[in-house]
Scaffold this motif. Structure first.
Motif, PDB file in Angstrom:
ATOM      1  N   VAL A 120      25.220  36.817  37.125  1.00  0.00           N
ATOM      2  CA  VAL A 120      26.106  37.589  37.996  1.00  0.00           C
ATOM      3  C   VAL A 120      25.295  38.479  38.929  1.00  0.00           C
ATOM      4  CG1 VAL A 120      27.875  39.397  38.031  1.00  0.00           C
ATOM      5  CG2 VAL A 120      28.039  37.515  36.396  1.00  0.00           C
ATOM      6  N   TYR A 145      33.604  40.939  46.366  1.00  0.00           N
ATOM      7  CA  TYR A 145      34.078  40.349  45.110  1.00  0.00           C
ATOM      8  C   TYR A 145      35.197  41.188  44.511  1.00  0.00           C
ATOM      9  CZ  TYR A 145      34.297  39.016  40.215  1.00  0.00           C
ATOM     10  OH  TYR A 145      34.752  38.622  38.978  1.00  0.00           O
ATOM     11  N   ASN A 147      39.975  36.378  34.375  1.00  0.00           N
ATOM     12  CA  ASN A 147      38.857  37.303  34.209  1.00  0.00           C
ATOM     13  C   ASN A 147      39.283  38.690  33.779  1.00  0.00           C
ATOM     14  OD1 ASN A 147      37.151  35.282  34.983  1.00  0.00           O
ATOM     15  ND2 ASN A 147      36.813  36.048  37.052  1.00  0.00           N
ATOM     16  N   GLU A 151      33.191  39.291  34.918  1.00  0.00           N
ATOM     17  CA  GLU A 151      32.782  37.887  34.818  1.00  0.00           C
ATOM     18  C   GLU A 151      32.440  37.445  33.400  1.00  0.00           C
ATOM     19  OE1 GLU A 151      32.223  35.260  37.359  1.00  0.00           O
ATOM     20  OE2 GLU A 151      33.844  36.552  38.039  1.00  0.00           O
TER      21      GLU A 151
END
Length: 541
Positions: free
Chosen positions: A40, A53, A67, A82
């Motif tokens: 990530v 994001y 998520n 994530e």
């Protein structure tokens, strides 16, 4: 005699029995979390990419459902968004399986009755299982927190994130302690616990989907259904987003309540019995059970049905989400490059679909391992000796097990691909064409699963005592190499160790026949070697 007499010795026995499983759990989960955090960090390396994001994740219904809620644009918040659901589900399932194995399974196999002949209290077996599993979750949380801190994340958020995942494991320890008293079989107890995991995941997803955006669209406040879910509680700790430490008391409270209820139920039933009466079977067995093929189908149909429902639902959801890929990563070159690496193509949507099919193939590998390791369980429980006393020979029996696992894997691949294609096709306007094309693309992953089946067969035939630990270790290795190898820029020689590396990433690239044929040949050689070893070794061994 005290009801807890012998708890210490039973705890040491459980630690001795599960020393390999516990090592894989306690060390493997933090390593997986560390690897996911590193990937990530590589995908979202700067503030602008993380800001994009967070804004997209907060507004996307699909992202919230799978998520969970995003709590801000900081690196730690993105890492939690994530990684949390994956690690939480892993903690929940590992905890439930471990509790059932040391409680209901001991009663089912007769170990509990043998132990009860010694100085062992009525509640000692349950107490030992709870001590081992809760201790494993605490150790995992400590190592995971250290891993997050070593990755450069803030200490407070790292501790909160790790404890939220450990809290999920502790909560489902309580759930499994109760289900182990309800069902008369370990399979039934595991099924009830798994159903509870699925129900809480759905509640968490519903609460996050119904939540509202705050802080300029960069955060999500979950709705009330999330507070009914132990998996949702971990999100409500809000690691890296203004931690709410008091939420961590909820899993502890559930553990206390679950233990109290389990103790009450233990005192109200006979050893080996469950609160739910066993269902009576038919007076006459079906003709298909006269052969090993019918027996394999009878034993595996329940698990196969559960897997089929799961991959179909997830596949459809992933297919619907494919239409959002360009919006989610269009402004983030690093994320687009990572998806292209995983999917193997330049077209972002096709690369995403290929990556999802690859992920399904990796996941279905767990079904193959689970199905084939049942052969080892039948051997250690003494059932195999009774089967081999009939006209069924060793090679035929094991080969039937392999074929059953492979056919089940092919069915699951087809369902996953077709459901993904249907979901994307309904959005893109071509449901029939996409269903057929992605169903076929998913089946092209079957040679990799044949290699997984070959590895397990080889271990069962040549190294039976280590087959369980080594089979799962191999699958975890394939998972890490297949999903994180390209993102972490591992050398090609390391990536080539995974059979999934050699499968063409259709639909992002064209079909290549040679690697598929090579994988099939390798799988055949592994299965042949395993059958040869199984034919000549002692039963049981």
């Amino acid at each position: 005699m005290s009801g807890l007499a012998g708890t210490g010795r039973l705890t040491r026995l459980a630690l001795r029995r599960d020393r390999i499983r516990l090592a894989l759990w306690v060390l493997g989960t933090p390593l997986l979390g560390l690897a996911l955090a590193a990937s990530v960090t590589g995908i979202y390396p700067d503030d602008s990419s993380r800001l994009g994001y967070a804004r997209t994740a907060a507004s996307s219904v699909v992202a919230r459902a799978f998520n969970g809620p995003i709590v801000g644009p900081d690196l730690g918040a993105v890492v939690v968004a994530e990684t949390y659901v994956t690690l939480a589900l892993l903690a929940a399932l590992l905890s439930t399986f471990a509790v059932v194995r040391h409680t209901r399974q001991n009663e089912e196999t007769g170990r509990a009755e043998l132990l009860g002949a010694a100085v062992v209290g009525r509640y000692a077996l349950l107490a030992a299982a709870l001590l081992v599993v809760v201790g494993a979750n605490v150790a995992t949380a400590v190592l995971l927190a250290l891993g997050f801190v070593a990755s450069g994340l803030p200490v407070a958020g790292s501790v909160a994130a790790a404890l939220s995942i450990g809290g999920v494991g502790v909560a489902f320890t309580a759930v499994a302690a109760v289900t182990a008293q309800l069902s008369v079989t370990s399979r039934g107890a595991n099924a009830l616990a798994a159903a509870a995991v699925g129900a809480t995941f759905v509640l968490r997803a519903a609460g996050d989907v119904l939540g509202r955006q705050t802080d300029g669209g960069l955060r999500v406040e979950s709705a009330w259904p999330s507070w009914l879910s132990p998996i949702g509680w971990g999100n409500q700790v809000r690691a890296f987003g203004g931690e709410r430490w008091w939420v961590l008391a909820l899993p502890v409270a559930l553990l206390a309540a679950g233990v109290a209820l389990a103790v009450l139920l233990v005192g109200r039933r006979d050893l080996g019995a469950g609160l739910f009466a066993a269902r009576r079977g038919p007076a006459r067995a079906a003709p298909g059970l006269l052969g090993p093929a019918g027996l394999v189908w009878r034993l595996h149909r329940g698990a196969l049905l559960g897997w089929a429902v799961a991959v179909t639902v997830l596949g459809f959801s992933m297919g619907v989400a494919a239409d959002e890929v360009n919006d989610m990563v269009g402004e983030n070159p690093a994320a687009a490059e990572a998806i292209a690496q995983l999917g193997g193509g330049a077209n972002l949507v096709d690369a995403y679909l290929a990556a999802m099919l690859g992920l399904f193939a990796l996941t279905i590998g767990a079904y193959v391992v689970q199905a084939l390791l049942r052969t080892r369980g039948d051997e250690t429980d003494g059932l195999l000796e009774a089967i081999l006393a009939t006209a069924v020979d060793r090679v035929r029996w094991l080969l039937t097990q392999v074929l059953g696992a492979v056919l089940g894997a092919a069915t699951l691949l087809l369902l996953a691909g077709a459901a993904t294609g249907l979901g994307y096709g309904l959005v893109a306007g071509d449901p029939l064409g996409r269903t057929a094309s992605l169903g076929g693309a998913a089946l092209l992953r079957l040679p990799a699963l044949l290699v997984v089946a070959g590895v397990v067969t080889l271990l069962v035939g040549l190294a039976p005592r280590w087959s369980v630990a080594l089979s799962w270790s191999a699958l975890i290795g394939f998972l890490l190499l297949g999903q994180l190898g390209a993102v972490l820029d591992l050398p090609q020689i390391a990536l080539d160790l995974s059979p999934y590396t050699h499968v063409p990433s259709v639909p992002a690239v064209d079909v290549a026949v040679l690697p598929l044929a090579a994988l099939t040949a390798v799988a055949a050689a592994l299965v042949a070697a395993g059958l040869g070893g199984f034919r000549h070794r002692d039963i049981p061994s």
